[in-house]
Design an enzyme around this catalytic site. Structure first.
Site, PDB file in Angstrom:
ATOM      1  NE  ARG A 241      -3.848  -2.211   2.312  1.00  0.00           N
ATOM      2  CZ  ARG A 241      -3.667  -3.450   2.769  1.00  0.00           C
ATOM      3  NH1 ARG A 241      -2.510  -3.779   3.349  1.00  0.00           N
ATOM      4  NH2 ARG A 241      -4.622  -4.353   2.652  1.00  0.00           N
ATOM      5  CE  LYS A 271      -7.888  -0.903   4.397  1.00  0.00           C
ATOM      6  NZ  LYS A 271      -8.394  -1.025   3.007  1.00  0.00           N
ATOM      7  CG  HIS A 341      -4.649   1.373  -3.405  1.00  0.00           C
ATOM      8  ND1 HIS A 341      -5.415   0.315  -3.847  1.00  0.00           N
ATOM      9  CD2 HIS A 341      -4.451   1.167  -2.081  1.00  0.00           C
ATOM     10  CE1 HIS A 341      -5.685  -0.493  -2.839  1.00  0.00           C
ATOM     11  NE2 HIS A 341      -5.107  -0.011  -1.754  1.00  0.00           N
ATOM     12  NE  ARG A 344      -2.983  -3.246  -1.881  1.00  0.00           N
ATOM     13  CZ  ARG A 344      -2.462  -4.195  -1.101  1.00  0.00           C
ATOM     14  NH1 ARG A 344      -1.128  -4.293  -0.975  1.00  0.00           N
ATOM     15  NH2 ARG A 344      -3.228  -5.037  -0.454  1.00  0.00           N
ATOM     16  CG  HIS A 373      -5.874  -9.107  -0.067  1.00  0.00           C
ATOM     17  ND1 HIS A 373      -6.064  -9.208  -1.429  1.00  0.00           N
ATOM     18  CD2 HIS A 373      -5.730  -7.788   0.185  1.00  0.00           C
ATOM     19  CE1 HIS A 373      -6.046  -8.005  -1.973  1.00  0.00           C
ATOM     20  NE2 HIS A 373      -5.837  -7.129  -1.006  1.00  0.00           N
ATOM     21  CE1 TYR A 383      -4.070 -16.604   5.658  1.00  0.00           C
ATOM     22  CE2 TYR A 383      -3.162 -14.385   5.710  1.00  0.00           C
ATOM     23  CZ  TYR A 383      -3.513 -15.524   5.010  1.00  0.00           C
ATOM     24  OH  TYR A 383      -3.307 -15.591   3.648  1.00  0.00           O
TER      25      TYR A 383
END
Length: 446
Positions: A241, A271, A341, A344, A373, A383
């Site tokens: 980002r 983020k 952006h 991405r 993500h 995760y």
């Protein structure tokens, strides 16, 4: 009365002679055989003669029409010769008042009310997209279809918002011209209704590899601070980002001298909500391709003595402006077409298409992992952000090889001009690093 047959039959003589028509119009036949239309008239008590052109370029019918027009001016109390001279001067002046000349005058008059960078952007958009097509045409003769042709050429490269902004600027130039009396109407005024509508929702991004390379090259050839160009290059290579690029710190980079260089972006800079930012093991790991390390090598002499990779030009302890990369893309002509952006989306689209044809099992999920993500079916804290690191490195290399294939090495970007005038950054550009240079080992704080 003259006829075409009589005129064609007229032969040259030793002396010039006249063939008369009605209302003092006559044809002067000269010894060299040329035939000139003349008309005698009286104005303000003086006898005058007016030339109407050469036969047969000016036919008998046309000569009589010119005479009748001149007689009409006499009836209005005007001297036809003076009116003709004024018309010629007006035409010459209209030719001098080209769109480019008037547009530059408008810009010079209006730029005091704008920020300097915006004033440069306005002029560059005209120089790039308008002047080459209509700049040398008289502004008073421009028509809506001709202007639409220029706007459509902007739309054709996908820059929808740029086309709309340029239309507004063209219209402002016409308002200026109308106020000065060198144009009567604004043919660009209604063209906004026939331009393509702006795309809604997703941020604009170029997702075709060839066009993406061209866009990067165009931006890197534009004037900018060297670190802005290098930030753009690293952003394109890593697909992180934009804010993660802006806040990048040298201490976040590991093993830059070894075979497996890595950028460890702290969870606190990623983020997400407070839980994500405080997550243990929540750092985002970005395996670096050789081309990314080359960017860092080019950047080190510029900012390696500080904490930030991309500091502000005025305040070395603060990150570069959040608009710096976006402004660079805009100046290069990609306003409304690609935003920072958007790299991405470009990475995701191009690499997923590649994975469908050439990839391995789970590559699509790994590409999402590279973009930080989190799959919807996964719980944030459960995760594994370090998963598939070896394959992520392989994909990063594939992406870099595709993206940078036709672009110059990063060291070239350091020496390109920082300003439109060809000047360089206020900071002296250091010498390039020696071949045996090794990055110092910096440990991530905390």
């Amino acid at each position: 009365m003259l006829s075409d047959a009589k005129i064609r039959a007229a032969k040259a003589r030793d002396k010039a002679y006249k063939l008369t028509d009605s209302h003092r119009l006559y044809l002067l036949v000269k010894p060299n055989g040329s035939k000139l239309w003349k008309w005698n008239y009286a104005y303000d008590g003086k006898q005058k003669t007016m030339a109407f052109g050469i036969y047969p370029m000016v036919s008998l019918v046309n000569a009589r029409a010119k005479r009748d027009d001149a007689r009409a001016l006499l009836d209005e109390g005007k001297d036809p010769s003076v009116v003709k001279k004024l018309r010629i001067e007006a035409n010459l002046e209209a030719g001098r008042n080209t769109f480019e000349r008037v547009a530059r005058e408008w810009h010079e008059n209006a730029k005091a009310q704008w920020a300097a960078i915006h004033a440069d952007d306005v002029l560059r958009s005209l120089e790039r997209d308008v002047f080459p097509l209509i700049g040398d045409l008289p502004i008073s003769e421009l028509t809506a279809p001709k202007i639409l042709e220029a706007l459509k050429s902007i739309e054709d490269r996908g820059a929808i918002e740029t086309a709309k902004r340029v239309r507004q600027r063209i219209s402002a130039v016409f308002v200026h011209a109308i106020a000065k009396g060198i144009a009567e109407k604004d043919p660009a005024e209604k063209l906004g209704a026939v331009l393509k509508p702006l795309r809604k929702g997703r941020q604009p991004a170029i997702t075709d590899l060839g066009r993406l390379r061209q866009m990067i090259n165009d931006a890197e050839e534009d004037y900018a601070r060297p670190i802005t160009r290098l930030a753009l290059r690293l952003l394109a290579l890593t697909a992180v980002r934009p804010n993660e690029i802006r806040g990048a710190r040298w201490e976040e980079f590991e093993n830059l001298n070894d075979a497996e260089p890595l950028w460890r972006i702290p969870a606190a800079r990623m983020k997400g909500d407070v839980e994500r930012k405080n997550e243990i093991g929540g750092d985002h790991l970005v395996p670096l391709a050789r081309q990314s390390v080359e960017v860092l090598r080019a950047l080190w002499p510029l900012t390696g003595s500080g904490a930030l990779l991309f500091p502000s030009n005025r305040h070395g302890h603060r990150p570069m402006s959040e608009n710096a990369i976006g402004y660079l893309l805009n100046r290069a002509g990609y306003h409304g077409h690609h935003v920072p952006h958007g790299f991405r989306a470009a990475f995701s689209t191009i690499m997923n298409e590649w994975a469908e044809r050439n990839g391995k099992k789970h590559d699509r999920q790994i590409i999402d992992l590279m973009l930080a993500h989190v799959p919807k079916e996964k719980v944030e804290g459960a995760y594994n952000r370090a998963a598939y690191l070896e394959r992520r490195r392989e994909l990063a290399v594939i992406w870099a090889d595709k993206l940078i294939a036709t672009l110059p090495p990063p060291t070239v970007l350091v020496h390109r001009p920082a300003k439109k005038t060809g000047e360089f950054s206020r900071r002296r550009v250091p010498a390039e690093l020696p071949d045996d240079f090794r990055f110092p080992q910096v440990t991530l704080a905390g």
